[in-house]
Design a protein around this motif. Structure first.
Motif, PDB file in Angstrom:
ATOM      1  N   ARG A 110      24.019  -7.215  13.917  1.00  0.00           N
ATOM      2  CA  ARG A 110      24.164  -7.502  12.450  1.00  0.00           C
ATOM      3  C   ARG A 110      25.141  -8.319  12.003  1.00  0.00           C
ATOM      4  N   ALA A 111      26.125  -8.545  12.856  1.00  0.00           N
ATOM      5  CA  ALA A 111      27.211  -9.358  12.503  1.00  0.00           C
ATOM      6  C   ALA A 111      26.604 -10.870  12.382  1.00  0.00           C
ATOM      7  N   SER A 112      25.661 -11.101  13.088  1.00  0.00           N
ATOM      8  CA  SER A 112      24.945 -12.630  13.156  1.00  0.00           C
ATOM      9  C   SER A 112      24.923 -12.981  11.627  1.00  0.00           C
ATOM     10  N   LEU A 113      24.494 -12.081  10.657  1.00  0.00           N
ATOM     11  CA  LEU A 113      24.418 -12.476   9.718  1.00  0.00           C
ATOM     12  C   LEU A 113      25.551 -13.176   8.918  1.00  0.00           C
ATOM     13  N   HIS A 114      26.562 -12.318   9.123  1.00  0.00           N
ATOM     14  CA  HIS A 114      28.121 -12.762   8.602  1.00  0.00           C
ATOM     15  C   HIS A 114      28.784 -13.848   9.217  1.00  0.00           C
ATOM     16  N   ARG A 115      28.085 -14.649  10.163  1.00  0.00           N
ATOM     17  CA  ARG A 115      28.304 -16.059  10.404  1.00  0.00           C
ATOM     18  C   ARG A 115      28.218 -16.868   9.336  1.00  0.00           C
ATOM     19  N   TYR A 116      27.395 -16.504   8.146  1.00  0.00           N
ATOM     20  CA  TYR A 116      27.071 -17.547   7.193  1.00  0.00           C
ATOM     21  C   TYR A 116      27.613 -16.862   6.059  1.00  0.00           C
ATOM     22  N   GLU A 167      26.195 -16.785  -0.041  1.00  0.00           N
ATOM     23  CA  GLU A 167      24.991 -17.538  -0.707  1.00  0.00           C
ATOM     24  C   GLU A 167      23.960 -17.681   0.353  1.00  0.00           C
ATOM     25  N   GLU A 168      24.151 -17.904   1.450  1.00  0.00           N
ATOM     26  CA  GLU A 168      23.146 -18.127   2.502  1.00  0.00           C
ATOM     27  C   GLU A 168      22.537 -16.836   2.779  1.00  0.00           C
ATOM     28  N   ARG A 169      23.436 -16.022   3.274  1.00  0.00           N
ATOM     29  CA  ARG A 169      22.694 -14.532   3.449  1.00  0.00           C
ATOM     30  C   ARG A 169      21.728 -14.035   2.342  1.00  0.00           C
ATOM     31  N   ARG A 170      22.047 -14.537   1.039  1.00  0.00           N
ATOM     32  CA  ARG A 170      21.081 -13.893   0.135  1.00  0.00           C
ATOM     33  C   ARG A 170      19.839 -14.994   0.221  1.00  0.00           C
ATOM     34  N   PHE A 171      20.022 -16.223   0.669  1.00  0.00           N
ATOM     35  CA  PHE A 171      18.725 -16.895   0.607  1.00  0.00           C
ATOM     36  C   PHE A 171      18.018 -16.522   1.892  1.00  0.00           C
ATOM     37  N   GLN A 199      44.144 -22.858   6.956  1.00  0.00           N
ATOM     38  CA  GLN A 199      45.172 -22.496   5.898  1.00  0.00           C
ATOM     39  C   GLN A 199      44.342 -21.996   4.733  1.00  0.00           C
ATOM     40  N   ASN A 200      45.063 -20.946   4.378  1.00  0.00           N
ATOM     41  CA  ASN A 200      44.837 -19.996   3.055  1.00  0.00           C
ATOM     42  C   ASN A 200      43.383 -19.706   2.929  1.00  0.00           C
ATOM     43  N   ILE A 201      42.957 -18.945   3.868  1.00  0.00           N
ATOM     44  CA  ILE A 201      41.476 -18.524   3.884  1.00  0.00           C
ATOM     45  C   ILE A 201      41.638 -16.863   3.260  1.00  0.00           C
ATOM     46  N   GLU A 202      40.862 -16.778   2.124  1.00  0.00           N
ATOM     47  CA  GLU A 202      40.978 -15.456   1.582  1.00  0.00           C
ATOM     48  C   GLU A 202      40.210 -14.743   2.115  1.00  0.00           C
ATOM     49  N   LEU A 203      40.504 -13.032   2.266  1.00  0.00           N
ATOM     50  CA  LEU A 203      40.025 -12.293   3.075  1.00  0.00           C
ATOM     51  C   LEU A 203      38.496 -12.040   2.839  1.00  0.00           C
ATOM     52  N   ASP A 204      38.097 -12.471   1.576  1.00  0.00           N
ATOM     53  CA  ASP A 204      36.556 -11.988   1.244  1.00  0.00           C
ATOM     54  C   ASP A 204      35.734 -13.324   1.119  1.00  0.00           C
ATOM     55  N   GLU A 205      36.427 -14.363   1.541  1.00  0.00           N
ATOM     56  CA  GLU A 205      35.694 -15.644   1.578  1.00  0.00           C
ATOM     57  C   GLU A 205      34.787 -15.780   2.995  1.00  0.00           C
TER      58      GLU A 205
END
Length: 679
Positions: free
Chosen positions: A246-252, A255-259, A663-669
């Motif tokens: 299932r983690a393969s979906l989170h490589r994107y 917005e892409e997961r919704r598509f 640099q500066n990656i948000e936790l939920d980005e």
């Protein structure tokens, strides 16, 4: 020189260790920081990193890992945290320190999760995940920031002259420097991390070995294992495999997961495929018969695997479970494990573009626990559906799964989830079955008890005609996989439709449906002498052989009758009419899972030499990593062809200045897709 003397001389000649050769610099490119951080985030979102740490040491430190990513390689402290945040962090750190204090033994030199991330990254790039390859990547193919994120001990990179590898990386000195830690020491550390990872989820410790042993010795070892421990680690392993998938979906991105899921109607194709092991063709362990008759014979080192036969039920028999397969098919058997995958597919109404990716899997011996393994894969897919508000659709599978699996192991719990079913039948499963209240079940549908035998047996007669045609054309009977209707059957099916009970309420999650006699409803198509009290002006087919002892379906004065499926009727119940256009369309989606099985083997799973390690858990983890990589590739291809082509074209922004790390990656980005990350 004689052959024996030459062989002895070759054996006496010293050879360099293959470990030392492998853990040496070469021309392979570095693993990209963005790929590694994206993998870490994907695993973190599915709870993989947290759960492994909890299993291993009893505490979670994923927040610390994410902080290392956000740090961007800058070791300086920041003053942006509030007092409350500082207190919370201090409390969490105290809890982690207390948990660490309870861990006995020497501190680990390499985190098992680091091994998992790097091995998955290599698999995603199409490279074998050998231990030596992982060791090589950790020492030579990481940036300084990546090494910090993965929490790799600094002595991996210390040089004998007091400098570090980062001082010479990318220069001519890179190939000539001497490290304080030898290549063999690095290999052993990586190997140790792999062993610690697999030990957490290995249900059969000690069953696999480097050389063959007597089956009696292997059996004694397996029998001595604690049953609760085996069950617990099997449950752990199943969870880990599906979380990785299932983690393969989170490589994107979000917005892409919704598509990806937007056009999916919740339908799934389920099938099993062999996971061949690293042994010559035709070589393997003892059969079930030889295990009983000759327990002192040597058994294969991968002791928990089994013979996978390509046809029938994959266990040496045809679909009926009684007729042995031909000797020619037995010769083609592989010593292997078997993985079941639940793959996204279209439905009979909408064949809109979706990526054919696996959302769930299971791992077991061939032809073992088919119902349980199929349901394990389905449960993982159901997690994705719940998280993304996708309603259950239709499950399509081959005869071994549907209707071959035990009703209470697969179809009943899947029905409770809300799924429908589409499948084929063996020849001996076609025809009439008794159902409650005097109802007859034919090809998974409910019919009037006065249905003529010629119509009820139309599908079986068609199968006989197809088999004769295949024999005349020289086609093997096992190649007759799909139902091929003809004009005779289509005409009989159209007449049979008049006798089908009128469905007032479709089968619900508890297996209950409400039906009515087709002679009493406006939608029915028969006129029955037992129901002469309900005349109308509609042209109907006359029931010429009503039952002598009619059941409640023929005598009840209720507008509709409730019926709960029994184990038999529930096992064969189907939501499609066999041979109908909708059925043919839906059954065509079986090609999606078969195409996925072919793709994952092409991506490396079909080559047992790429998985030379021994152990049930190691083989299962490697299978999940290959499925992860196949998912990532298929999603990338899908987005390239559909999502990105639909995005508006904008002028690129100015290129930012080059800085080390991320640099500066948000936790939920969410990070960029993997096609921008590959080395």
């Amino acid at each position: 020189m004689s052959g024996r003397r030459a062989r002895r001389k070759r054996q006496e000649k010293p050879r360099p260790s293959r470990k030392l050769i492998a853990v040496a610099p070469d021309d392979r490119g570095d693993l990209k920081d963005r790929q590694l951080t994206s993998l870490i985030r994907a695993f973190a979102r599915e709870g993989v990193l947290s759960q492994i740490k909890i299993w291993h040491h009893g505490y979670d430190d994923v927040k610390t890992i994410l902080e290392r990513i956000d740090d961007g390689g800058d070791d300086s402290d920041t003053n942006s945290a509030t007092d409350a945040d500082t207190d919370t962090e201090a409390k969490e750190k105290a809890e982690r320190d207390a948990a660490r204090a309870r861990v006995k033994g020497r501190p680990e030199s390499l985190d098992p999760r680091t091994f998992l991330v790097v091995q998955t990254a290599l698999t995603e790039l199409g490279e074998p995940g050998y231990i030596a390859s992982v060791a090589h990547a950790i020492r030579f193919r990481l940036s300084k920031h990546a090494a910090k994120i993965l929490d790799i001990h600094p002595d991996f990179y210390e040089l004998a002259d007091g400098r570090t590898f980062w001082d010479v990386k990318g220069t001519d000195e890179e190939r000539t420097v001497a490290f304080t830690k030898s290549a063999e020491a690095i290999y052993e550390r990586v190997h140790s991390a792999y062993e610690r990872l697999s030990d957490l989820v290995e249900p059969y410790p000690g069953a696999a070995s480097r050389s063959a042993r007597k089956w009696s010795d292997v059996k004694a070892l397996i029998d001595a294992l604690d049953a609760e421990g085996v069950a617990m680690r099997k449950e752990r392993l199943s969870w880990l495999l599906n979380a990785l998938l299932r983690a393969s979906l989170h490589r994107y991105s979000r917005e892409e997961r919704r598509f990806i899921l937007k056009n999916w109607g919740g339908s799934l194709a389920i099938d099993g495929t062999a996971v061949p092991l690293n042994c010559p063709k035709g070589w393997g362990g003892l059969s079930k018969e030889n295990k009983k008759k000759n327990p002192d014979w040597l058994h294969h080192p991968e002791a928990m695997a089994g013979w996978h036969i390509r046809t029938g039920n994959h266990a040496g028999f045809e679909d009926d479970g009684k007729t042995p397969v031909s000797p020619d098919q037995l010769k083609k058997a592989d010593w292997a494990y078997e993985a079941h995958f639940a793959v996204m597919c279209g439905d009979e109404h909408h064949q809109r573009p979706i990526p054919r990716i696996a959302l769930g899997m299971s791992f077991d011996i061939p032809a073992g626990r088919i119902g349980e393994n199929s349901f394990t894969a389905l449960e993982s897919a159901f997690v994705v559906m719940n998280e993304n508000h996708v309603s259950p659709g239709t499950i399509v599978a081959d005869r071994a799964v549907l209707p071959g699996a035990q009703y209470d192991k697969f179809k009943q719990p899947a029905r409770k989830m809300g799924f429908k079913f589409c499948h084929d039948f063996r020849k001996d499963q076609l025809g009439k079955y008794d159902a409650p209240h005097g109802i007859k079940q034919i090809q998974g549908r409910l019919y009037c008890p006065g249905t003529p035998d010629a119509m009820a047996n139309a599908a079986r007669n068609l199968r006989t005609r197809n088999e004769r045609a295949a024999a005349k054309a020289g086609v093997a009977p096992e190649d007759l996989r799909d139902f091929e209707p003809d004009k005779t059957y289509d005409a009989q099916r159209a007449r049979l439709a008049n006798f089908e009970l009128t469905v007032k309420e479709p089968t619900n999650k508890n297996g209950r449906t409400r039906v009515a006699c087709p002679a009493t409803t406006a939608g029915g198509g028969v006129d029955c002498p037992l129901r002469a009290l309900f005349p109308d002006n509609k042209t109907r087919t006359q029931v010429t052989n009503p039952p002598a002892m009619p059941g409640e379906i023929c005598t009840s004065h209720q507008a509709a009758l409730s019926m709960h499926h029994t184990d038999t009727t529930g096992k064969y119940a189907m939501d499609y009419v066999l041979g109908s256009p909708e059925w043919r369309t839906m059954m065509g989606n079986r090609n999606d899972v078969e195409g996925y099985n072919k793709a994952i083997k092409k991506d490396g799973l079909g080559d047992g030499a790429r998985r030379p390690y021994r152990g049930y858990a190691k083989q299962a983890l490697s299978t999940a990593q290959h499925a992860f990589a196949t998912n990532v590739r298929r999603i990338r291809e899908f987005l390239t062809g559909h999502f990105r082509a639909s995005q508006p074209t904008v002028d690129p922004e100015p290129t930012p200045p080059t800085t080390p790390g991320i640099q500066n990656i948000e936790l939920d980005e969410d990070l960029s897709p993997p096609d921008q990350l590959a080395a």
